[in-house]
Design a protein around this motif. Structure first.
Motif, PDB file in Angstrom:
ATOM      1  N   MET A 124       0.847  -1.191   0.000  1.00 18.91           N
ATOM      2  CA  MET A 124       0.000   0.000   0.000  1.00 18.91           C
ATOM      3  C   MET A 124       0.878   1.235   0.000  1.00 18.91           C
ATOM      4  SD  MET A 124      -2.962   0.898   2.809  1.00 18.91           S
ATOM      5  CE  MET A 124      -3.645  -0.750   2.627  1.00 18.91           C
ATOM      6  N   ASP A 125       0.417   2.282  -0.691  1.00 16.37           N
ATOM      7  CA  ASP A 125       1.107   3.561  -0.671  1.00 16.37           C
ATOM      8  C   ASP A 125       1.158   4.078   0.765  1.00 16.37           C
ATOM      9  OD1 ASP A 125       1.689   6.381  -0.862  1.00 16.37           O
ATOM     10  OD2 ASP A 125       1.225   6.240  -2.990  1.00 16.37           O
ATOM     11  N   ASP A 126       2.324   4.583   1.163  1.00 15.05           N
ATOM     12  CA  ASP A 126       2.509   5.027   2.551  1.00 15.05           C
ATOM     13  C   ASP A 126       1.524   6.103   2.972  1.00 15.05           C
ATOM     14  OD1 ASP A 126       4.501   3.240   3.044  1.00 15.05           O
ATOM     15  OD2 ASP A 126       6.159   4.652   2.752  1.00 15.05           O
ATOM     16  N   GLN A 127       1.055   6.928   2.032  1.00 19.58           N
ATOM     17  CA  GLN A 127       0.145   8.004   2.429  1.00 19.58           C
ATOM     18  C   GLN A 127      -1.230   7.483   2.849  1.00 19.58           C
ATOM     19  OE1 GLN A 127      -1.045  10.785  -0.614  1.00 19.58           O
ATOM     20  NE2 GLN A 127      -1.103   9.206  -2.204  1.00 19.58           N
ATOM     21  N   TYR A 128      -1.538   6.245   2.483  1.00 19.83           N
ATOM     22  CA  TYR A 128      -2.816   5.657   2.866  1.00 19.83           C
ATOM     23  C   TYR A 128      -2.686   4.656   4.012  1.00 19.83           C
ATOM     24  CZ  TYR A 128      -4.237   7.635  -1.595  1.00 19.83           C
ATOM     25  OH  TYR A 128      -4.485   8.505  -2.635  1.00 19.83           O
ATOM     26  N   LYS A 129      -1.470   4.243   4.304  1.00 22.30           N
ATOM     27  CA  LYS A 129      -1.241   3.195   5.291  1.00 22.30           C
ATOM     28  C   LYS A 129      -1.283   3.751   6.701  1.00 22.30           C
ATOM     29  CE  LYS A 129       2.957   1.765   5.747  1.00 22.30           C
ATOM     30  NZ  LYS A 129       4.270   1.157   5.420  1.00 22.30           N
ATOM     31  N   GLY A 130      -2.034   3.104   7.583  1.00 24.48           N
ATOM     32  CA  GLY A 130      -2.084   3.509   8.974  1.00 24.48           C
ATOM     33  C   GLY A 130      -0.751   3.278   9.665  1.00 24.48           C
ATOM     34  N   THR A 131      -0.505   4.022  10.726  1.00 28.47           N
ATOM     35  CA  THR A 131       0.734   3.882  11.491  1.00 28.47           C
ATOM     36  C   THR A 131       0.413   3.459  12.921  1.00 28.47           C
ATOM     37  OG1 THR A 131       0.701   6.231  12.096  1.00 28.47           O
ATOM     38  CG2 THR A 131       1.930   5.620  10.109  1.00 28.47           C
ATOM     39  N   PHE A 132       1.394   2.817  13.554  1.00 31.92           N
ATOM     40  CA  PHE A 132       1.241   2.339  14.922  1.00 31.92           C
ATOM     41  C   PHE A 132       2.226   3.049  15.832  1.00 31.92           C
ATOM     42  CE2 PHE A 132      -0.608  -0.960  12.376  1.00 31.92           C
ATOM     43  CZ  PHE A 132      -1.637  -1.478  13.151  1.00 31.92           C
ATOM     44  N   ASN A 133       1.781   3.332  17.066  1.00 31.95           N
ATOM     45  CA  ASN A 133       2.673   3.957  18.035  1.00 31.95           C
ATOM     46  C   ASN A 133       3.540   2.900  18.720  1.00 31.95           C
ATOM     47  OD1 ASN A 133       1.066   2.726  19.996  1.00 31.95           O
ATOM     48  ND2 ASN A 133      -0.102   4.597  20.422  1.00 31.95           N
ATOM     49  N   ALA A 134       4.356   3.349  19.676  1.00 25.51           N
ATOM     50  CA  ALA A 134       5.286   2.436  20.348  1.00 25.51           C
ATOM     51  C   ALA A 134       4.567   1.337  21.122  1.00 25.51           C
ATOM     52  CB  ALA A 134       6.198   3.232  21.280  1.00 25.51           C
ATOM     53  N   ALA A 135       3.334   1.609  21.509  1.00 23.78           N
ATOM     54  CA  ALA A 135       2.557   0.612  22.255  1.00 23.78           C
ATOM     55  C   ALA A 135       1.855  -0.378  21.319  1.00 23.78           C
ATOM     56  CB  ALA A 135       1.534   1.305  23.141  1.00 23.78           C
ATOM     57  N   GLY A 136       2.038  -0.205  20.000  1.00 25.18           N
ATOM     58  CA  GLY A 136       1.422  -1.121  19.045  1.00 25.18           C
ATOM     59  C   GLY A 136      -0.033  -0.821  18.770  1.00 25.18           C
TER      60      GLY A 136
END
Length: 257
Positions: A124-136
């Protein structure tokens, strides 16, 4: 335990709807922070794993549904297997179709609903991909608004639920609340849908109510037999209406002026 055997165990767990000891790396958690009297129902869909040429009929690959009986047994956390096997075909999670329900009265029909979703891809293109914080944990956001209208000869209030996504800049989208992830992000992680409720309710559609100090008045139209009762330029003749609790009112939502 081989990957194939792990997938077979996972498939058996879902089919039996029984508790199984599954390694954290084989599942992720979906959860939601919702306003009071809101719940969600989640249907999880699977497709053949990348590189597989097998297919599975829909009848043998039915989507597991979480919170199907949301009125009696609602749980905000859903532990979702990433893999499963059907008819010997290795499958992976592909999407989650979400239905958001909210109740506004005591009658069984006093609820509204709208949908949301999570898509899962290999790439997936990075601009659409969700991100996770350090806690997952990862979040996607939305806002729901009540849209009110009247039905029947007594013009009883019913409400429709209208939900839209909120983008990274905090702007309301034209589309449903949605998250997007790649498969490799999910093992052991938590995806959270966060929904807020708009402070103001709006009419179901235009030219049926008139905004006045303290709320909204229902245009009379041609009379109580006129179910649509558009104002059509008459902004002085109004009707009473019934609240969900049975009160006869002249202004919404405060009932009396």
């Amino acid at each position: 335990m081989t990957r194939t055997l792990q997938r077979l165990v996972l498939g058996g767990c879902i089919a039996l709807m029984a508790g199984c000891a599954i390694g954290q790396s084989e599942t992720f958690t979906f959860t939601a922070d919702l306003p009071p009297d809101f719940v969600y129902v989640a249907a999880v869909y699977y497709v053949p794993a990348k590189g597989e040429t097998c297919t599975v009929p829909t009848a043998d690959n039915k989507a597991p549904v979480f919170n199907y009986k949301w009125r009696e047994d609602y749980k905000p956390n859903a532990e979702i297997p990433i893999y499963r096997t059907r008819n010997g075909c290795p499958l992976v999670v592909n999407r989650i179709e979400l239905e958001i329900y909210a109740t506004y009265g005591k009658d069984r029909g006093d609820f509204g609903s709208d949908n949301a979703g999570v898509s899962i891809r290999y790439e997936m293109d990075d601009q659409y991909k969700g991100t996770f914080n350090a806690a997952g944990e990862s979040e996607f956001h939305g806002q729901c608004q009540w849209r009110f209208r009247t039905v029947g000869l007594k013009r009883r209030i019913v409400k429709l639920l209208d939900c839209k996504g909120i983008d990274a800049q905090g702007n309301l989208s034209r589309y449903r609340p949605a998250g997007a992830y790649i498969l490799g992000q999910l093992p052991g992680k938590t995806v959270r849908m966060k929904i807020k409720l708009a402070e103001e309710e709006r009419p179901g559609w235009g030219d049926t109510w008139v905004k006045v100090p303290g709320g909204w008045k229902r245009c009379m139209g041609k009379g109580f037999d006129d179910q649509r009762a558009y104002c059509n330029g008459n902004y002085t003749d109004f009707s009473t209406f019934r609240m969900p609790d049975g009160r006869s009112c002249t202004i919404y939502p405060g009932c009396t002026e």
